[in-house]
Design a protein around this motif. Structure first.
Motif, PDB file in Angstrom:
ATOM      1  N   THR A 152      -0.659   1.974  -8.977  1.00  0.00           N
ATOM      2  CA  THR A 152      -1.715   2.262  -9.470  1.00  0.00           C
ATOM      3  C   THR A 152      -2.793   1.418  -8.811  1.00  0.00           C
ATOM      4  N   ALA A 153      -3.744   1.953  -8.495  1.00  0.00           N
ATOM      5  CA  ALA A 153      -4.782   1.104  -7.710  1.00  0.00           C
ATOM      6  C   ALA A 153      -6.332   1.829  -8.068  1.00  0.00           C
ATOM      7  N   THR A 154      -7.129   1.104  -7.647  1.00  0.00           N
ATOM      8  CA  THR A 154      -8.689   1.315  -7.805  1.00  0.00           C
ATOM      9  C   THR A 154      -9.668   0.925  -6.710  1.00  0.00           C
ATOM     10  N   ALA A 155     -10.253   2.078  -6.377  1.00  0.00           N
ATOM     11  CA  ALA A 155     -11.329   2.041  -5.258  1.00  0.00           C
ATOM     12  C   ALA A 155     -12.827   1.697  -5.935  1.00  0.00           C
ATOM     13  N   TRP A 156     -13.170   0.333  -5.763  1.00  0.00           N
ATOM     14  CA  TRP A 156     -14.531   0.104  -6.236  1.00  0.00           C
ATOM     15  C   TRP A 156     -15.064  -0.794  -5.560  1.00  0.00           C
ATOM     16  N   GLY A 157     -15.950  -0.419  -4.555  1.00  0.00           N
ATOM     17  CA  GLY A 157     -16.876  -1.364  -3.726  1.00  0.00           C
ATOM     18  C   GLY A 157     -16.070  -1.836  -2.230  1.00  0.00           C
ATOM     19  N   ASP A 158     -15.061  -1.222  -2.188  1.00  0.00           N
ATOM     20  CA  ASP A 158     -14.383  -1.576  -0.742  1.00  0.00           C
ATOM     21  C   ASP A 158     -13.444  -0.327  -0.452  1.00  0.00           C
ATOM     22  N   THR A 159     -12.868  -0.419   0.943  1.00  0.00           N
ATOM     23  CA  THR A 159     -11.973   0.683   1.223  1.00  0.00           C
ATOM     24  C   THR A 159     -10.748   0.876   0.718  1.00  0.00           C
ATOM     25  N   LEU A 160     -10.209   1.926   0.634  1.00  0.00           N
ATOM     26  CA  LEU A 160      -9.017   2.250   0.023  1.00  0.00           C
ATOM     27  C   LEU A 160      -8.436   3.593   0.483  1.00  0.00           C
ATOM     28  N   TRP A 161      -7.219   3.585   1.126  1.00  0.00           N
ATOM     29  CA  TRP A 161      -6.571   4.792   1.744  1.00  0.00           C
ATOM     30  C   TRP A 161      -5.224   4.938   1.364  1.00  0.00           C
ATOM     31  N   TYR A 162      -4.654   6.154   1.299  1.00  0.00           N
ATOM     32  CA  TYR A 162      -3.199   6.509   1.255  1.00  0.00           C
ATOM     33  C   TYR A 162      -2.630   7.130   2.265  1.00  0.00           C
ATOM     34  N   LEU A 163      -1.300   7.204   2.549  1.00  0.00           N
ATOM     35  CA  LEU A 163      -0.464   8.007   3.267  1.00  0.00           C
ATOM     36  C   LEU A 163       0.556   8.428   2.433  1.00  0.00           C
ATOM     37  N   ALA A 164       0.633   9.941   1.982  1.00  0.00           N
ATOM     38  CA  ALA A 164       1.802  10.243   1.222  1.00  0.00           C
ATOM     39  C   ALA A 164       2.765  11.178   2.022  1.00  0.00           C
ATOM     40  N   ALA A 165       3.982  11.029   1.822  1.00  0.00           N
ATOM     41  CA  ALA A 165       5.075  11.955   2.467  1.00  0.00           C
ATOM     42  C   ALA A 165       6.050  12.159   1.259  1.00  0.00           C
ATOM     43  N   PRO A 166       6.018  12.776   0.205  1.00  0.00           N
ATOM     44  CA  PRO A 166       6.737  12.880  -0.811  1.00  0.00           C
ATOM     45  C   PRO A 166       7.949  13.668  -0.494  1.00  0.00           C
ATOM     46  N   PRO A 167       9.304  13.378  -0.941  1.00  0.00           N
ATOM     47  CA  PRO A 167       9.561  12.369  -1.842  1.00  0.00           C
ATOM     48  C   PRO A 167       9.924  11.140  -1.255  1.00  0.00           C
ATOM     49  N   GLU A 168       9.826  11.167   0.136  1.00  0.00           N
ATOM     50  CA  GLU A 168      10.313   9.900   0.719  1.00  0.00           C
ATOM     51  C   GLU A 168       9.411   8.651   0.842  1.00  0.00           C
ATOM     52  N   ARG A 169       8.246   8.515   0.677  1.00  0.00           N
ATOM     53  CA  ARG A 169       7.411   7.515   0.904  1.00  0.00           C
ATOM     54  C   ARG A 169       6.006   7.812   0.597  1.00  0.00           C
ATOM     55  N   VAL A 170       5.455   6.746  -0.005  1.00  0.00           N
ATOM     56  CA  VAL A 170       3.761   6.636  -0.306  1.00  0.00           C
ATOM     57  C   VAL A 170       3.318   5.120   0.000  1.00  0.00           C
ATOM     58  N   VAL A 171       2.085   5.310   0.565  1.00  0.00           N
ATOM     59  CA  VAL A 171       1.735   3.831   0.957  1.00  0.00           C
ATOM     60  C   VAL A 171       0.225   3.800   0.617  1.00  0.00           C
ATOM     61  N   VAL A 172      -0.204   2.956  -0.042  1.00  0.00           N
ATOM     62  CA  VAL A 172      -1.647   2.649  -0.639  1.00  0.00           C
ATOM     63  C   VAL A 172      -2.003   1.279   0.168  1.00  0.00           C
ATOM     64  N   ALA A 173      -3.374   1.332   0.780  1.00  0.00           N
ATOM     65  CA  ALA A 173      -3.664   0.128   1.554  1.00  0.00           C
ATOM     66  C   ALA A 173      -5.116   0.107   1.870  1.00  0.00           C
ATOM     67  N   SER A 174      -5.662  -0.950   1.953  1.00  0.00           N
ATOM     68  CA  SER A 174      -6.899  -1.204   2.267  1.00  0.00           C
ATOM     69  C   SER A 174      -7.614  -0.466   3.558  1.00  0.00           C
ATOM     70  N   GLU A 175      -6.770  -0.522   4.239  1.00  0.00           N
ATOM     71  CA  GLU A 175      -6.888   0.542   5.528  1.00  0.00           C
ATOM     72  C   GLU A 175      -5.730   0.918   6.211  1.00  0.00           C
ATOM     73  N   PRO A 176      -5.986   1.883   7.142  1.00  0.00           N
ATOM     74  CA  PRO A 176      -4.651   2.396   7.825  1.00  0.00           C
ATOM     75  C   PRO A 176      -4.061   1.477   8.514  1.00  0.00           C
ATOM     76  N   TYR A 177      -2.495   1.391   8.472  1.00  0.00           N
ATOM     77  CA  TYR A 177      -1.974   0.360   9.550  1.00  0.00           C
ATOM     78  C   TYR A 177      -1.599   0.921  10.761  1.00  0.00           C
ATOM     79  N   ASP A 178      -1.973   2.550  10.958  1.00  0.00           N
ATOM     80  CA  ASP A 178      -1.563   3.133  12.237  1.00  0.00           C
ATOM     81  C   ASP A 178      -2.776   4.270  12.236  1.00  0.00           C
ATOM     82  N   ASP A 179      -2.410   5.172  13.255  1.00  0.00           N
ATOM     83  CA  ASP A 179      -3.431   6.059  13.430  1.00  0.00           C
ATOM     84  C   ASP A 179      -2.682   7.486  13.064  1.00  0.00           C
ATOM     85  N   ASP A 180      -1.729   7.619  11.977  1.00  0.00           N
ATOM     86  CA  ASP A 180      -1.255   8.765  11.510  1.00  0.00           C
ATOM     87  C   ASP A 180      -2.588   9.756  10.953  1.00  0.00           C
TER      88      ASP A 180
END
Length: 246
Positions: free
Chosen positions: A194-222
């Protein structure tokens, strides 16, 4: 200030998410691509992870920069986990809290991180602090704003609030008390994020059912990375991800 991420997926080494990507938290500690406030995330770091068969997460935290800790590099290479939360802390004013001020903060199965800052801290927190039991304040791990934000969230969780409302209600209360605060919050119990975006950057990368990543910024160029709109609550597990306006 700060950069953080949470990952749900199949068991994999911590390094795969935290150190190995070309724009990982390791690189974000000195060269973040999207950070709007602060420049160097060198005042501590931490990672919390879940081991199969153990209901409680483990943590590794240090007061110094992530790039200087060779022991963590070894640990992250060999420790495998299906879920983690990690963060690097922005350079801040001098203080004596050390690694106690580094996320993730924890209670039971929960791991928590705050990316942002409270305006007017600590005076702006007075009214909200007065609403907490004295014991909660006395158990603060550190005297920083992130530890206080966690105290507010934890108090709601322990009172029975689901994670989404616990984060949303905390963010709204903090914004009333300290307008202009940046309140990107990140919470996991190893099964959901669970996450909030409020005043700063937030991104996600979802590939269900294998993997989900929520991050301040992307860690690669996917190309699958998606930015979360400001003032949004994100809720995700390995199967589903939803966004709700705050």
């Amino acid at each position: 200030m700060c950069r953080h991420l949470a990952v749900l997926g199949p068991g994999s080494p911590i390094a795969e998410s935290v150190l190995a990507p070309p724009h990982s938290l390791l690189r974000q500690s000195w060269a973040p691509r999207l950070q709007r406030y602060g420049t160097v995330n060198a005042d501590g770091f931490g990672v919390g992870w879940y081991a199969p068969g153990d209901p409680l997460p483990a943590r590794y935290r240090r007061a110094g920069p992530i790039w200087a800790d060779e022991s963590f590099a070894d640990l992250a290479r060999v420790v495998r986990t299906p879920a983690l939360l990690a963060a690097v802390r922005d350079a801040t004013a001098p203080g004596g809290d050390g690694e106690a001020a580094a996320a993730p903060f924890t209670e039971g199965r929960w791991l928590f991180s705050h990316n942002g800052a409270l305006t007017g801290w600590p005076e702006s927190a007075g009214a909200l602090a007065a609403g907490l039991p004295p014991g909660v304040l006395l158990r603060l791990e550190a005297r920083c704003d992130s530890a206080f934000v966690w105290a507010l969230v934890r108090h709601r969780l322990l009172a029975g609030s689901p994670p989404g409302p616990a984060l949303a209600d905390t963010v709204r209360a903090l914004d009333r008390a300290a307008p202009g605060s940046r309140l990107n919050l990140l919470l996991t119990n190893g099964s959901a994020i669970t996450a909030t975006a409020w005043g700063d950057t937030l991104w996600y990368l979802a590939a269900p059912p294998e993997r989900v990543v929520v991050a301040s910024e992307p860690y690669d160029d996917d190309p699958g990375w998606t930015e979360v709109p400001d003032r949004t609550l994100l809720s995700a597990d390995r199967e589903h991800l939803t966004l709700q306006g705050l």
